[in-house]
Motif scaffolding. Structure first.
Motif, short mmCIF file in Angstrom:
data_model
loop_
_atom_site.label_atom_id
_atom_site.label_comp_id
_atom_site.label_asym_id
_atom_site.label_seq_id
_atom_site.Cartn_x
_atom_site.Cartn_y
_atom_site.Cartn_z
N THR A 39 -20.96 -18.28 -16.24
CA THR A 39 -19.92 -17.53 -16.95
C THR A 39 -18.69 -18.40 -17.16
O THR A 39 -18.11 -18.92 -16.20
N PRO A 40 -18.25 -18.61 -18.40
CA PRO A 40 -17.03 -19.40 -18.64
C PRO A 40 -15.80 -18.65 -18.12
O PRO A 40 -15.69 -17.43 -18.27
N LEU A 41 -14.89 -19.39 -17.54
CA LEU A 41 -13.66 -18.77 -17.04
C LEU A 41 -12.84 -18.20 -18.19
O LEU A 41 -12.11 -17.22 -18.01
N VAL A 42 -12.95 -18.79 -19.37
CA VAL A 42 -12.20 -18.29 -20.51
C VAL A 42 -12.68 -16.90 -20.91
O VAL A 42 -11.91 -16.08 -21.41
N ALA A 43 -13.98 -16.61 -20.68
CA ALA A 43 -14.48 -15.27 -20.98
C ALA A 43 -13.88 -14.24 -20.04
O ALA A 43 -13.49 -13.14 -20.45
N LEU A 44 -13.78 -14.59 -18.76
CA LEU A 44 -13.14 -13.69 -17.80
C LEU A 44 -11.66 -13.49 -18.14
O LEU A 44 -11.13 -12.38 -18.04
N ALA A 45 -11.00 -14.58 -18.54
CA ALA A 45 -9.59 -14.48 -18.91
C ALA A 45 -9.41 -13.60 -20.14
O ALA A 45 -8.44 -12.84 -20.24
N ALA A 46 -10.35 -13.69 -21.09
CA ALA A 46 -10.25 -12.87 -22.30
C ALA A 46 -10.37 -11.39 -21.97
O ALA A 46 -9.67 -10.54 -22.55
N ILE A 47 -11.25 -11.05 -21.03
CA ILE A 47 -11.40 -9.65 -20.63
C ILE A 47 -10.11 -9.13 -20.01
O ILE A 47 -9.63 -8.03 -20.32
N ILE A 48 -9.53 -9.94 -19.14
CA ILE A 48 -8.28 -9.52 -18.47
C ILE A 48 -7.14 -9.40 -19.48
O ILE A 48 -6.37 -8.44 -19.48
N MET B 189 -18.91 -6.69 -21.32
CA MET B 189 -20.21 -7.25 -20.95
C MET B 189 -20.75 -8.16 -22.05
O MET B 189 -21.41 -9.16 -21.77
N ALA B 190 -20.49 -7.78 -23.30
CA ALA B 190 -20.96 -8.61 -24.41
C ALA B 190 -20.33 -9.99 -24.36
O ALA B 190 -21.00 -11.02 -24.59
N VAL B 191 -19.02 -10.04 -24.05
CA VAL B 191 -18.33 -11.33 -23.97
C VAL B 191 -18.93 -12.18 -22.85
O VAL B 191 -19.18 -13.38 -23.01
N VAL B 192 -19.18 -11.55 -21.70
CA VAL B 192 -19.74 -12.29 -20.57
C VAL B 192 -21.15 -12.78 -20.89
O VAL B 192 -21.51 -13.93 -20.62
N ALA B 193 -21.96 -11.90 -21.51
CA ALA B 193 -23.34 -12.28 -21.83
C ALA B 193 -23.38 -13.42 -22.84
O ALA B 193 -24.11 -14.41 -22.66
N VAL B 194 -22.58 -13.31 -23.90
CA VAL B 194 -22.56 -14.37 -24.91
C VAL B 194 -22.02 -15.66 -24.31
O VAL B 194 -22.53 -16.76 -24.57
N GLY B 195 -20.98 -15.56 -23.49
CA GLY B 195 -20.41 -16.75 -22.87
C GLY B 195 -21.40 -17.43 -21.94
O GLY B 195 -21.52 -18.67 -21.93
N PRO C 257 -27.01 -16.00 -9.41
CA PRO C 257 -27.17 -17.31 -10.08
C PRO C 257 -26.98 -17.25 -11.59
O PRO C 257 -26.55 -18.23 -12.20
N ILE C 258 -27.29 -16.09 -12.20
CA ILE C 258 -27.15 -15.99 -13.66
C ILE C 258 -25.68 -16.09 -14.06
O ILE C 258 -25.33 -16.75 -15.04
N PHE C 259 -24.80 -15.46 -13.28
CA PHE C 259 -23.39 -15.44 -13.63
C PHE C 259 -22.67 -16.74 -13.26
O PHE C 259 -21.48 -16.87 -13.48
N SER C 260 -23.38 -17.67 -12.69
CA SER C 260 -22.75 -18.96 -12.37
C SER C 260 -22.37 -19.72 -13.63
O SER C 260 -21.53 -20.61 -13.60
#
Length: 375
Positions: free
Chosen positions: A145-154, A1-7, A140-143
């Motif tokens: 979100t960088p795709l690289v952040a999602l990739a980093a989580i995975i 969540m921290a990565v998503v929030a910061v991103g 709308p807030i998560f719109s």
């Protein structure tokens, strides 16, 4: 969540979409509408629907079971493939009525759950509830979100799943299994989950076909001072039998391998005659490891009888399984070979062959002496 929030914060404040940072994009609030009214059973569309359904269903089945088994092995647990399929089917039927696309147990989500310490399906309920709240109020807030952040989580979840020791163990034990492992790894890493699964499953099927087309067969010899018969290559101290060749088949006899089995048996005979001073008079086939046989295999054995008869070699069948014996009986193979050529054990067959050989020797000797007396 921290990565998503910061991103999200960085992309929003810095207008990341204007600087080449790929983001999720516009997300509308709300749940998917009902799609029941789109159901159409017009026969014009059924062929295309069935084809697409069969292909996607098979891919989903393979992917879902592969993912479930991979994580079950890690956790030393057992899964029921039938229950998995029922769950996937029920999930997709309900989802299709609410504008959802086809889905299975995704690898990334499963990896995140496992690494988070989840033990029961309850986390999926919590995640679904949180996802519903997100779609209703926070989409709308998560719109941003960088795709690289999602990739980093995975990726962070995936790295913990790579077992280097197991890969090295596969390399030492079985090179073909290691090749299948590498094909799946590189297929998923540089392609997609489907490509990795297709490569690994394809290589596994190829290996199975090779085993079927080239079944195991070995020559048996008797261990000294025993009545046990074992593979002569595995036990070099076994004793060969004069004039008797004992072979063991270890796989079903089908149309795909019957020609190979016939050639292999004849090759064993030629090799035996080349290394011994005794001519092969009897050949015994131990069929205890043959689980089934088809008509092509039976016809191959009938053809083998004719070839052996031309070489003055008698064929014997040892301990066939009930399924094989029933099929041989229905196909009249037992009548062609003769009931006396079927034996319960190798030792019984050996004794019968020796008695036949001794009788033939005495008859030849008696015939020679009678000829000399006449002369």
């Amino acid at each position: 969540m921290a990565v998503v929030a910061v991103g999200c914060l960085y992309a929003y404040l810095g207008h990341g979409e204007k600087h080449g940072i790929a983001i999720v994009g516009d997300l509308k609030k709300g749940l998917n509408p009902s799609s029941i009214h789109y159901l159409n059973f017009d026969r014009r569309y059924l062929p295309a629907t069935i084809r697409a359904g069969v292909v996607t269903g098979l891919i989903s089945m393979v992917e879902g079971i592969a993912i479930g088994r991979s994580f079950a092995i890690i956790k030393n647990e057992q899964i029921d493939g039938n229950k998995e399929m029922i769950a996937y089917g029920f999930m997709n039927i309900i989802g299709s009525l609410t504008s959802c696309y086809l889905t299975t147990g995704p690898f990334s989500k499963t990896a995140v759950n496992v690494n988070s310490g989840c033990k029961t399906p309850m986390p999926n309920v919590v995640q679904g509830f949180c996802m519903m709240l997100t779609l209703l109020f926070l989409a709308p807030i998560f719109s941003y979100t960088p795709l690289v952040a999602l990739a980093a989580i995975i990726m962070s979840a995936m790295l913990g799943l790579i077992n280097y020791e197991e890969m090295y163990h596969l390399y030492k034990v079985d090179k073909f299994d290691f090749a299948i492992c590498m094909a799946a790894f590189f297929g998923v890493s540089f392609g997609s989950m489907d490509i990795g699964l297709l490569l690994s499953v394809g290589l596994s099927l190829l290996r199975a076909l090779l085993y079927v087309a080239r079944p195991a067969a070995c020559k048996l010899g008797r261990l000294p001072n025993t009545s046990l018969y074992r593979d002569t290559e595995q036990y070099p101290g076994t004793m060969s039998l004069e004039g008797i060749l004992v072979l063991q088949l270890g796989s079903p006899v089908y149309f795909a391998n019957c020609s190979y089995i016939r050639e292999r048996i004849l090759r064993y005979i030629n090799e035996e005659d080349a290394v011994t001073e005794y001519r092969t008079e009897h050949i015994l086939l131990d069929l205890s490891g043959v689980a089934s046989i088809d008509m092509s295999g039976i016809h191959t054995f009938i053809e083998l009888i004719r070839v052996l008869k031309g070489k003055h070699i008698k064929l014997g069948i040892v301990n066939p399984r009930i399924e094989v014996l029933e099929k041989m009986t229905l196909a009249k193979f037992v009548d062609v070979l003769g009931k006396q050529a079927f034996y319960l054990s190798i030792e019984e067959a050996i004794q019968s062959c020796r008695f036949t050989m001794d009788t033939s020797t005495k008859e030849e000797a008696w015939g020679s002496s009678k000829t000399e007396d006449v002369v």
